[in-house]
Design an enzyme around this catalytic site. Structure first.
Site, PDB file in Angstrom:
ATOM      1  N   PRO A   1      52.692 -19.852  62.694  1.00  0.00           N
ATOM      2  CA  PRO A   1      52.091 -19.118  61.461  1.00  0.00           C
ATOM      3  C   PRO A   1      50.481 -19.727  61.105  1.00  0.00           C
ATOM      4  O   PRO A   1      50.510 -20.760  60.658  1.00  0.00           O
ATOM      5  CB  PRO A   1      52.916 -19.437  60.006  1.00  0.00           C
ATOM      6  CG  PRO A   1      54.314 -19.662  60.903  1.00  0.00           C
ATOM      7  CD  PRO A   1      54.020 -20.442  61.990  1.00  0.00           C
TER       8      PRO A   1
ATOM      9  N   LYS B   1      46.796 -19.699  53.987  1.00  0.00           N
ATOM     10  CA  LYS B   1      48.195 -19.377  54.639  1.00  0.00           C
ATOM     11  C   LYS B   1      49.328 -19.355  53.564  1.00  0.00           C
ATOM     12  O   LYS B   1      50.403 -19.288  53.686  1.00  0.00           O
ATOM     13  CB  LYS B   1      48.341 -20.727  55.404  1.00  0.00           C
ATOM     14  CG  LYS B   1      47.506 -20.636  56.742  1.00  0.00           C
ATOM     15  CD  LYS B   1      47.984 -21.589  57.824  1.00  0.00           C
ATOM     16  CE  LYS B   1      47.681 -23.189  57.412  1.00  0.00           C
ATOM     17  NZ  LYS B   1      48.052 -24.240  58.400  1.00  0.00           N
TER      18      LYS B   1
ATOM     19  N   ASN C   1      47.366 -25.517  63.629  1.00  0.00           N
ATOM     20  CA  ASN C   1      47.068 -26.343  64.958  1.00  0.00           C
ATOM     21  C   ASN C   1      46.640 -25.677  66.032  1.00  0.00           C
ATOM     22  O   ASN C   1      45.939 -26.010  66.615  1.00  0.00           O
ATOM     23  CB  ASN C   1      48.537 -26.921  65.463  1.00  0.00           C
ATOM     24  CG  ASN C   1      49.184 -28.012  64.523  1.00  0.00           C
ATOM     25  OD1 ASN C   1      48.302 -28.742  63.999  1.00  0.00           O
ATOM     26  ND2 ASN C   1      50.243 -28.302  64.529  1.00  0.00           N
TER      27      ASN C   1
ATOM     28  N   ARG D   1      51.867 -31.985  64.173  1.00  0.00           N
ATOM     29  CA  ARG D   1      50.437 -31.732  64.269  1.00  0.00           C
ATOM     30  C   ARG D   1      49.827 -31.919  65.649  1.00  0.00           C
ATOM     31  O   ARG D   1      48.636 -32.780  65.862  1.00  0.00           O
ATOM     32  CB  ARG D   1      49.560 -32.814  63.374  1.00  0.00           C
ATOM     33  CG  ARG D   1      49.905 -32.341  61.780  1.00  0.00           C
ATOM     34  CD  ARG D   1      49.415 -30.989  61.691  1.00  0.00           C
ATOM     35  NE  ARG D   1      49.735 -30.706  60.170  1.00  0.00           N
ATOM     36  CZ  ARG D   1      49.421 -29.387  59.377  1.00  0.00           C
ATOM     37  NH1 ARG D   1      49.069 -28.420  60.352  1.00  0.00           N
ATOM     38  NH2 ARG D   1      49.664 -29.410  58.374  1.00  0.00           N
TER      39      ARG D   1
END
Length: 278
Positions: A2, A51, A165, A262
Site C-alpha cells: 500500500p 497513506k 518503499n 524497509r
C-alpha cells in the site's frame, strides 16, 4: 504494497460503495471502540490523505484507518462470500443495504471527531494525489536536513505524503542515485525532478492496483492498453535479477531500522552514491 496510489484507489472504491448510504452494519473490532455503534448514520464521503483513509460519517465523526504494510479494505455485495483473510484478521465491518466494506489487518483504526482530523493527519506534507499538492513546498521539505539519506527523506510523510518503499526505490533509480545519498549532495536539478516524477507516477498509477514505472507514456499505462509483459518495476522486488538498463544484478538491503520492513532495492551500475556495508 500500500502506497499513496493504492490508498487513493481504496478510498475511491469505498466512497463509491458507501457514500450517501445509511449504515445498517457497524462492527469496530478494536477494544477502544468496540462499543461504538454507527448504524443509522449516513456515510458522507471517504477521502485519502497521503497513506491515511478518512471515512466521514454523519454526526461529525470520522473513522481513521491506515493500511501500513499489509492492511486492506475489501468491498462485497451483500450476500457475497468475503475474501481477504481469515475472520480473526477483520478489524472493521461497515455495511449498507447493498454493500459491505471489510477492513483486514488494519494496524490503525480509530474513531475521531471530524473537526479534529488535523490531530491525525495534520503533520503530513503536501499530498502527492491531493488538492494541496505543492511541488515547491515538497522540494523544500525534502532538503530540510541536508545530511539525511534520500530514501529516509522520501519515506518521511512530513516531507511529502504518499511515498512508500516501492516508490522510494524506483525514484532513486530514476534519479540515478542510491537511496543512501544525503539529500544535500543531490545535483541541483534533481530534487525538483524527483518530486515532479513522484507526483506523475502516482497520478498515472492511481486507478489500478497493478503499479508500473517501467513505462511512463500515459497511453501505455492507461486502461486496456496497459503493459502486461515484462517487469513493471525497474528495481523494487528484483533483487538478484539483471538491471533493465545496464544488466548489473539488482541489490537489496534494509534502509535503516534493521527490521527488514524497509527493504531497499538499487542498481550498483546505474545509481551513484554510498551503499550500506554488507
Amino acid at each position: 504494497m500500500p502506497e499513496g496510489d493504492t490508498v487513493w484507489l481504496t478510498a475511491k472504491r469505498l466512497h463509491t460503495a458507501l457514500a450517501g448510504q445509511v449504515l445498517t452494519v457497524s462492527d469496530l473490532r478494536v477494544p477502544r471502540f468496540a462499543t461504538a455503534d454507527l448504524t443509522g448514520r449516513s456515510v458522507l464521503d471517504v477521502t485519502a490523505r497521503g497513506k491515511h483513509l478518512l471515512t466521514r460519517i454523519e454526526g461529525g465523526l470520522t473513522l481513521h484507518s491506515h493500511l501500513r504494510m499489509d492492511g486492506a479494505w475489501r468491498v462485497f455485495a451483500v450476500g457475497k462470500r468475503w475474501s481477504g483473510g481469515p475472520a480473526h484478521q477483520i478489524r472493521v465491518i461497515l455495511g449498507t443495504a447493498a454493500q459491505t466494506a471489510v477492513g483486514y489487518r488494519l494496524p490503525v483504526l480509530e474513531l475521531v471527531r471530524t473537526a479534529e482530523e488535523n490531530n491525525v493527519v495534520g503533520h503530513l506534507g503536501p499530498d502527492l494525489l491531493g488538492p494541496d499538492w505543492d511541488p515547491v513546498t515538497a522540494r523544500a521539505n525534502l532538503l530540510t536536513d541536508p545530511a539525511r539519506p534520500l530514501g529516509e527523506a522520501l519515506l518521511d510523510q512530513r516531507n511529502l505524503a504518499g511515498i512508500g518503499n516501492v516508490y522510494k526505490s524506483e525514484l532513486a533509480f530514476l534519479a540515478g542515485v542510491t537511496p543512501w545519498l544525503p539529500v544535500g549532495e543531490l545535483p541541483e536539478d534533481v530534487p525538483a525532478r524527483l518530486v515532479a516524477t513522484a507526483q506523475r507516477l502516482l497520478e498515472l498509477n492511481k486507478n489500478t492496483f497493478e503499479r508500473q514505472t517501467t513505462a511512463t507514456d500515459r497511453s501505455v499505462l492507461a486502461g486496456p492498453r496497459r503493459q502486461t509483459f515484462g517487469p513493471r518495476l525497474y528495481v523494487y522486488g528484483r533483487g538478484g535479477h539483471p538491471c533493465l538498463r545496464c544488466g548489473a544484478a539488482v541489490r537489496k538491503a534494509d534502509q535503516s531500522d534493521g527490521t527488514g520492513e524497509r527493504v531497499t532495492y538499487w542498481c550498483p551500475g546505474c545509481q551513484a552514491g554510498p551503499i550500506p556495508t554488507p
